[in-house]
Design an enzyme around this catalytic site. Sequence first.
Site, mmCIF file in Angstrom:
data_model
loop_
_atom_site.group_PDB
_atom_site.id
_atom_site.type_symbol
_atom_site.label_atom_id
_atom_site.label_comp_id
_atom_site.label_asym_id
_atom_site.label_seq_id
_atom_site.Cartn_x
_atom_site.Cartn_y
_atom_site.Cartn_z
ATOM 1 N N ASP A 14 24.125 -69.368 40.857
ATOM 2 C CA ASP A 14 23.807 -68.781 39.555
ATOM 3 C C ASP A 14 22.528 -69.418 38.921
ATOM 4 O O ASP A 14 22.544 -70.799 38.840
ATOM 5 C CB ASP A 14 24.916 -69.082 38.529
ATOM 6 C CG ASP A 14 24.708 -68.192 37.292
ATOM 7 O OD1 ASP A 14 25.913 -67.412 37.067
ATOM 8 O OD2 ASP A 14 23.818 -68.114 36.644
ATOM 9 N N ASP A 109 21.302 -62.391 38.490
ATOM 10 C CA ASP A 109 21.116 -63.907 38.916
ATOM 11 C C ASP A 109 22.120 -64.524 39.664
ATOM 12 O O ASP A 109 22.195 -65.976 39.497
ATOM 13 C CB ASP A 109 20.563 -64.622 37.462
ATOM 14 C CG ASP A 109 21.938 -65.408 36.655
ATOM 15 O OD1 ASP A 109 22.990 -64.604 36.881
ATOM 16 O OD2 ASP A 109 21.734 -66.203 36.171
ATOM 17 N N GLU A 110 23.074 -63.824 40.109
ATOM 18 C CA GLU A 110 24.257 -64.723 40.572
ATOM 19 C C GLU A 110 24.856 -63.884 41.852
ATOM 20 O O GLU A 110 24.749 -62.977 42.047
ATOM 21 C CB GLU A 110 25.173 -64.769 39.436
ATOM 22 C CG GLU A 110 26.613 -64.569 39.819
ATOM 23 C CD GLU A 110 27.351 -64.420 38.493
ATOM 24 O OE1 GLU A 110 28.531 -64.827 38.520
ATOM 25 O OE2 GLU A 110 27.018 -63.757 37.771
HETATM 26 P P1 TTP Z 1 23.911 -65.720 32.886
HETATM 27 O O1 TTP Z 1 24.115 -66.199 34.297
HETATM 28 O O2 TTP Z 1 25.426 -65.427 32.311
HETATM 29 O O3 TTP Z 1 23.170 -66.782 31.888
HETATM 30 P P2 TTP Z 1 21.984 -67.209 32.207
HETATM 31 O O4 TTP Z 1 21.413 -67.453 33.279
HETATM 32 O O5 TTP Z 1 21.108 -66.919 30.974
HETATM 33 O O6 TTP Z 1 22.547 -68.905 31.934
HETATM 34 P P3 TTP Z 1 23.314 -69.761 32.589
HETATM 35 O O7 TTP Z 1 22.322 -71.063 33.031
HETATM 36 O O8 TTP Z 1 24.595 -70.187 31.878
HETATM 37 O O9 TTP Z 1 23.739 -69.240 33.795
HETATM 38 O O10 TTP Z 1 23.222 -64.170 32.942
HETATM 39 C C1 TTP Z 1 22.049 -64.062 33.658
HETATM 40 C C2 TTP Z 1 21.069 -63.268 32.926
HETATM 41 O O11 TTP Z 1 21.721 -62.039 32.508
HETATM 42 C C3 TTP Z 1 20.660 -63.947 31.425
HETATM 43 O O12 TTP Z 1 19.537 -64.743 31.820
HETATM 44 C C4 TTP Z 1 20.391 -62.755 30.879
HETATM 45 C C5 TTP Z 1 21.281 -61.664 31.226
HETATM 46 N N1 TTP Z 1 22.362 -61.227 30.367
HETATM 47 C C6 TTP Z 1 22.200 -60.520 29.464
HETATM 48 O O13 TTP Z 1 21.152 -59.893 29.200
HETATM 49 N N2 TTP Z 1 23.271 -60.250 28.402
HETATM 50 C C7 TTP Z 1 24.279 -61.061 28.634
HETATM 51 O O14 TTP Z 1 25.281 -60.663 27.719
HETATM 52 C C8 TTP Z 1 24.516 -61.866 29.794
HETATM 53 C C9 TTP Z 1 25.961 -62.704 29.842
HETATM 54 C C10 TTP Z 1 23.515 -61.983 30.674
HETATM 55 MG MG MG Z 2 22.791 -67.754 35.194
#
Ligand code: TTP
Ligand code: MG
Length: 361
Positions: A14, A109-110
């Site tokens: 992720d 992103d995962e």
């Molecule tokens: P995530 O992997 O949930 O968050 P992140 O990568 O920003 O942070 P982390 O380090 O905790 O993993 O989500 C990936 C991307 O998806 C995030 O950068 C933006 C988008 N996203 C949204 O647009 N709306 C949302 O509600 C979520 C959870 C994510």
């Molecule tokens: Mg992330």
Amino acid sequence: MKENTPIKKIIHIDMDAFFAAVEVRDHPEYKGKPLIVGGDPGSRGVVATCSYEARKYGIHSAMASAIAYKLCPHAIFVHGRYEVYSQISKQIRGIFDEFSHLVEPVSIDEAYLDVTYNKKGMKSATLIAKEIKKRILEKTKLTASAGVSYNKFLAKVASDMEKPDGLVVIPPEKAKEVLEKLPIGKFYGIGKITEKKMKNLGIHCGKDLKAQSLEELVRHFGKTGKYYYYVVRGIDKREVTPERERKSIGNENTFAVDLDDPDAMKDYLQQCAEKIEERMKKHNALGRTITLKIKYPDFYQATRSRTINKPTNDKHIIYSTATKLLDETLVKQCRVRLLGISVSNLEKDGVNLPQQLTLRF
Ligand code: TTP
Ligand code: MG
């Protein structure tokens, strides 16, 4: 888990603060600052994500931008550049594909990778995870966190444990301890509302959860109670399902006006399930994996899947599975712009479609 089941090697990757990290990469002046990617503070928009510096103020994804502004008025607000993020998502996907045939992207992103048998013939999943992180950094100049374990649930827990730039391995002998200590809100699938309900029941961490009987959990949480009962014991039998080979039959719709009523969403899912049943019958197909796709007004897209034991094309089963998946999403807090269901893992005329063959290598 049966004694003779071979232990799998699963990696969950992720990206860290993904959209925000990309903006910092491309605008070094944002480095070290609270940065919010999403709607303007003066609009009805929401936060897509924010930098770790902004998270210290309590800001998080899906929060109204106006509230984020109140929490941190000096934060920098920027709009998302979705084409860039999706391009990077493809790049990292390419890296995953170098290592395994079994890659399941979960969001932009995962992804999960099953590396039990991998393309490089590497024995150590930990080394593979390290290598993937290195390749991602070289290619995108961004960091990712990785979790390594023997099932999807634990791999996901692991990737979240030492963010950012983490690499955590949970071997079978450590799973019990990690799960017992895990704060209840960190269990995948437990959102803010369930977390509160759990805490009201005196369940604060995995150990407390484990003390509950299956009956008790089902009484309080319905079928999801069963999921909690098993995952806290380190049991999760979900397969890593590669999407690229996945053939599916589906239906989706972008609404003229965003939906905010869960009942209206369910009504739409019912229509979807009916159409899918019709198409599946026409093709004489049955499927085991039901996927719900959902897009929020800010274009953030998520999918949730469940694989059932018996292949089906029954609209009632498709509908009930999709609504359960809907309950696991943010819909109670957010409006939705698009909803869809697809059924994959298909069998036609009783024969598995070719994607199943890719499992043998
Ligand atoms: P995530 O992997 O949930 O968050 P992140 O990568 O920003 O942070 P982390 O380090 O905790 O993993 O989500 C990936 C991307 O998806 C995030 O950068 C933006 C988008 N996203 C949204 O647009 N709306 C949302 O509600 C979520 C959870 C994510
Ligand atoms: Mg992330």
